[in-house]
Design a protein around this motif. Sequence first.
Motif, PDB file in Angstrom:
ATOM      1  N   SER A  79       0.034  14.041  -5.084  1.00 53.73           N
ATOM      2  CA  SER A  79      -0.268  12.490  -5.561  1.00 53.73           C
ATOM      3  C   SER A  79      -0.825  11.791  -4.526  1.00 53.73           C
ATOM      4  N   THR A 173       0.617   5.018 -14.692  1.00 50.60           N
ATOM      5  CA  THR A 173       1.637   4.069 -14.326  1.00 50.60           C
ATOM      6  C   THR A 173       0.526   3.805 -12.798  1.00 50.60           C
ATOM      7  N   PHE A 185       1.973   6.649   1.862  1.00 53.78           N
ATOM      8  CA  PHE A 185       1.413   5.798   1.034  1.00 53.78           C
ATOM      9  C   PHE A 185       1.446   4.304   1.651  1.00 53.78           C
ATOM     10  N   PHE A 190       3.124   1.377   6.103  1.00 44.74           N
ATOM     11  CA  PHE A 190       3.131  -0.078   7.192  1.00 44.74           C
ATOM     12  C   PHE A 190       4.598  -0.368   7.552  1.00 44.74           C
ATOM     13  N   GLY A 209      -5.934   0.647   7.298  1.00 45.26           N
ATOM     14  CA  GLY A 209      -7.134   1.095   6.544  1.00 45.26           C
ATOM     15  C   GLY A 209      -7.657  -0.338   5.815  1.00 45.26           C
TER      16      GLY A 209
END
Length: 317
Positions: A79, A173, A185, A190, A209
């Motif tokens: 994913s 989703t 992710f 963060f 990023g």
Amino acid sequence: MKALITGITGFVGSHLAEHLLGEGIEVTGTMRSHSSLRHIRHLLPDMCLYECELMDAQAVERMMADIRPDLIFHLAAQSFVPLSWESPAETMTNNIVGQVHLLEAVRKLGLASKVLIACSSEEYGHVEEDEVPVKETNPLRPISPYAVSKIAQDYLGYQYFKTYGQHIIRTRTFNHHGPRRGEQFVSSNFAKQIAEIEKGLKPPVLYVGNVDAKRDFTDVRDVVRAYRMAMDNCEAGEIYNIASGQCHEIREVIRILLSYSTVDITIEEDKTRLRPSDVKVLVGDYSKFYEQTGWKPEIPFEQTMKDLLNYWRNELA
Ligand SMILES: Nc1nc2c(ncn2[C@@H]2O[C@H](COP(=O)(O)OP(=O)(O)O[C@H]3O[C@H](CO)[C@@H](O)[C@H](O)[C@@H]3O)[C@@H](O)[C@H]2O)c(=O)[nH]1
């Protein structure tokens, strides 16, 4: 009622298992031999685990013959979008072939299971400014191998519905986050960096990023509630967006997370976090799903961010 969750050891799988067990549903989950149990260990007394490699068609058929689930939540997938550029073939194989084996097992065993396929907003890919919030009818313009693999999963679902009449519900989703989110992710990454800085484990620099990207985030606990409601209320063969309808720039994610911390942190771009091509904006129109199920997201964005940061603070404690 018996439910099977593929990929139960993952972020969404663990929350979904909790939700279904809370409703008194019998839960079995698939895991791979090397999967970590840390997110589901607390649920183990109440559910079953089945070690099954979805790449192995015979193993999948044996498992399905044993369990004969009423509900199948197909979550297992590669994913992480950036990994799909590094390993495009593995992403395709995992995501597409694994699902073929699952649907073939349903067909060969003549099961009447309802199947929910967790597809993705990433399938919309390049979206024009005047197309947001996107509806299910928007053109699909994928810009990552991951997105292409999800389109294949999506249309395989449609094809098995049309060809064999399987009860397949597809959800696209949008981004979802919350406690236990994998650290690769964006919001979780963060939050983890901030928690590490607070603990003095890292210098006070937050590496980021592309902060210009815009995404539609829903709390994972709202998402699993949506998946359960989809099984009871959605129509087989149909596709539904699950989203919050709210747009957040990634720089806003940073601002909100930093507002919950007392440490002075500077922000630095890390070029290795930039992608060969990045979807600029994703905001979903979930009115079709709302009309079908009455579902609405309930947990505010800020609450999820707080919970995520506290999750990492606890993990590092
Ligand atoms: N991961 C990550 N992303 C960053 C960073 N800095 C900025 N971003 C930007 O933040 C956005 C979200 O990145 P991810 O959290 O990695 O999610 P995603 O690529 O949008 O994909 C997620 O959502 C999909 C649903 O639309 C899911 O299908 C997919 O599996 C994944 O959960 C992207 O535009 C990415 O470039 C960073 O340091 N790390």
